[in-house]
Write a protein that holds these residues in place. Sequence first.
Motif, PDB file in Angstrom:
ATOM      1  N   MET A   1       0.831  -1.125  -0.079  1.00  6.37           N
ATOM      2  CA  MET A   1       0.007   0.098   0.094  1.00  6.37           C
ATOM      3  C   MET A   1       0.882   1.190  -0.041  1.00  6.37           C
ATOM      4  SD  MET A   1      -3.126   1.055   0.517  1.00  6.37           S
ATOM      5  CE  MET A   1      -4.137   2.445   0.563  1.00  6.37           C
ATOM      6  N   ILE A   2       0.568   2.301  -1.129  1.00  5.99           N
ATOM      7  CA  ILE A   2       1.236   3.416  -0.856  1.00  5.99           C
ATOM      8  C   ILE A   2       0.744   4.296  -0.265  1.00  5.99           C
ATOM      9  CG2 ILE A   2       2.187   5.427  -2.471  1.00  5.99           C
ATOM     10  CD1 ILE A   2       2.659   2.919  -4.568  1.00  5.99           C
ATOM     11  N   ARG A   3       1.201   4.722   0.837  1.00  7.96           N
ATOM     12  CA  ARG A   3       0.429   5.847   1.681  1.00  7.96           C
ATOM     13  C   ARG A   3       0.956   7.351   1.223  1.00  7.96           C
ATOM     14  NH1 ARG A   3      -1.520   2.594   5.437  1.00  7.96           N
ATOM     15  NH2 ARG A   3      -0.018   1.158   6.589  1.00  7.96           N
ATOM     16  N   LYS A   4       2.294   7.580   1.063  1.00  9.57           N
ATOM     17  CA  LYS A   4       2.701   8.931   0.589  1.00  9.57           C
ATOM     18  C   LYS A   4       3.563   8.549  -0.858  1.00  9.57           C
ATOM     19  CE  LYS A   4       4.917  13.000   2.606  1.00  9.57           C
ATOM     20  NZ  LYS A   4       5.610  13.400   1.182  1.00  9.57           N
ATOM     21  N   VAL A   5       3.466   9.318  -1.933  1.00  6.70           N
ATOM     22  CA  VAL A   5       4.428   9.420  -2.914  1.00  6.70           C
ATOM     23  C   VAL A   5       5.568  10.184  -2.741  1.00  6.70           C
ATOM     24  CG1 VAL A   5       4.289   9.478  -5.599  1.00  6.70           C
ATOM     25  CG2 VAL A   5       2.218   8.882  -4.497  1.00  6.70           C
ATOM     26  N   LYS A   6       6.605   9.464  -2.703  1.00  6.06           N
ATOM     27  CA  LYS A   6       7.941  10.016  -2.539  1.00  6.06           C
ATOM     28  C   LYS A   6       8.622  10.457  -3.756  1.00  6.06           C
ATOM     29  CE  LYS A   6       8.751   7.888   1.821  1.00  6.06           C
ATOM     30  NZ  LYS A   6       9.380   6.820   2.602  1.00  6.06           N
ATOM     31  N   PRO A   7       9.312  11.460  -3.504  1.00  3.43           N
ATOM     32  CA  PRO A   7       9.911  11.982  -5.208  1.00  3.43           C
ATOM     33  C   PRO A   7      10.695  10.956  -5.639  1.00  3.43           C
ATOM     34  CG  PRO A   7       9.970  13.957  -3.580  1.00  3.43           C
ATOM     35  CD  PRO A   7       9.428  12.710  -2.807  1.00  3.43           C
ATOM     36  N   GLN A   8      11.262  10.111  -4.813  1.00  2.38           N
ATOM     37  CA  GLN A   8      12.299   8.897  -5.303  1.00  2.38           C
ATOM     38  C   GLN A   8      11.626   7.807  -5.422  1.00  2.38           C
ATOM     39  OE1 GLN A   8      15.635   9.703  -6.034  1.00  2.38           O
ATOM     40  NE2 GLN A   8      14.963  11.601  -6.197  1.00  2.38           N
ATOM     41  N   ILE A   9      10.417   7.626  -5.548  1.00  2.00           N
ATOM     42  CA  ILE A   9       9.556   6.387  -5.580  1.00  2.00           C
ATOM     43  C   ILE A   9      10.105   5.481  -6.642  1.00  2.00           C
ATOM     44  CG2 ILE A   9       7.769   7.255  -7.153  1.00  2.00           C
ATOM     45  CD1 ILE A   9       5.654   5.349  -5.602  1.00  2.00           C
ATOM     46  N   ARG A  10      10.412   4.169  -6.290  1.00  2.00           N
ATOM     47  CA  ARG A  10      11.056   3.428  -7.347  1.00  2.00           C
ATOM     48  C   ARG A  10       9.887   2.925  -8.118  1.00  2.00           C
ATOM     49  NH1 ARG A  10      16.564   1.034  -6.618  1.00  2.00           N
ATOM     50  NH2 ARG A  10      17.376   2.674  -5.271  1.00  2.00           N
ATOM     51  N   VAL A  11      10.111   3.006  -9.559  1.00  2.00           N
ATOM     52  CA  VAL A  11       9.042   2.450 -10.582  1.00  2.00           C
ATOM     53  C   VAL A  11       9.722   1.846 -11.651  1.00  2.00           C
ATOM     54  CG1 VAL A  11       7.419   4.342  -9.808  1.00  2.00           C
ATOM     55  CG2 VAL A  11       8.862   4.604 -11.693  1.00  2.00           C
ATOM     56  N   VAL A  12       8.979   0.933 -12.429  1.00  2.00           N
ATOM     57  CA  VAL A  12       9.241   0.435 -13.743  1.00  2.00           C
ATOM     58  C   VAL A  12       8.457   0.895 -14.662  1.00  2.00           C
ATOM     59  CG1 VAL A  12       8.474  -1.757 -13.396  1.00  2.00           C
ATOM     60  CG2 VAL A  12      10.140  -1.620 -15.153  1.00  2.00           C
ATOM     61  N   GLY A  13       8.740   1.391 -15.918  1.00  2.00           N
ATOM     62  CA  GLY A  13       7.990   1.553 -16.796  1.00  2.00           C
ATOM     63  C   GLY A  13       8.096   0.967 -17.900  1.00  2.00           C
ATOM     64  N   PHE A  14       7.139   0.288 -18.654  1.00  2.00           N
ATOM     65  CA  PHE A  14       7.381  -0.481 -19.677  1.00  2.00           C
ATOM     66  C   PHE A  14       6.745   0.039 -21.214  1.00  2.00           C
ATOM     67  CE2 PHE A  14       7.416  -3.607 -16.340  1.00  2.00           C
ATOM     68  CZ  PHE A  14       8.451  -4.657 -16.756  1.00  2.00           C
TER      69      PHE A  14
END
Length: 195
Positions: A1-14
Motif C-alpha cells: 500500500m502506498i501511503r505517500k508518494v515520495k519524489p524518489q519512488i522506485r518505478v518500472v515503466g514498460f
Amino acid sequence: MIRKVKPQIRVVGFDDGTFSFSSKLGRGKTVLIGVVMKGSQEVVGVLSRWITVDGRDATDAMIDAVLSSRFKDLRVILLRGITYGGFNIVDVERIYRETDLPVVVVVRKKPDLKAMESALRKHFPDAEERIELLRGAPPLFEILPGKLYLQAVGVDERTAEEIVRVTTKTGLIPEPLRLAHMIASAVMTGESTRE
C-alpha cells in the motif's frame, strides 16, 4: 500500500519496440523494455524481454521481468496503454495480483474500444478472450482534458495521478515510459524515435 508518494519512488515503466507489417503477419517478435527509475531523476536499471507481435505473452513477460529482476524495492509498474506489439493485450489485474505492485496505465489518446473490438473480431480467432481483457481493464479517468488519461489497479485515482506527476520530468509522459519507448525503438530500428 502506498501511503505517500515520495519524489524518489522506485518505478518500472514498460514500452514496446516498433515492428513491421511482415512481422505482424509472421507472428514475429518485438522488444519489451522496462526502465527502472527513482522518481523522474535517476535511471537505476533496464529490463528487457521479447514478445510476440499480436501474441498473448506480454502479461507473462512483464510479470517475469519484474519478479526475476534484482530490483526488489519497486513500488509501482507504469504501462503505456494495455496493448503491446499490436494486439498483445496486457491483463493489468493479473500483473497486480502476481507482482503485488500497483499498476498505473498512462494513455495519451482515448482508445476507440468499438474499433478495437471490431478489428479483433475480424482478425483473431480468440477475439472474445482478447475483448474480455480490454473490457476488464480498469476504468479510464482523465487528468488533462483530451491529453492524458490514466487507469489504475492497486492505488486510487489521486495516488495514481501523484505517481505520474512525480515520475514526469518534461512533457506529459512519465520519464520511465519515455525512456523505455526510446530504448525499445532504438533496439528495433537502430535509432530512437521521438517520444
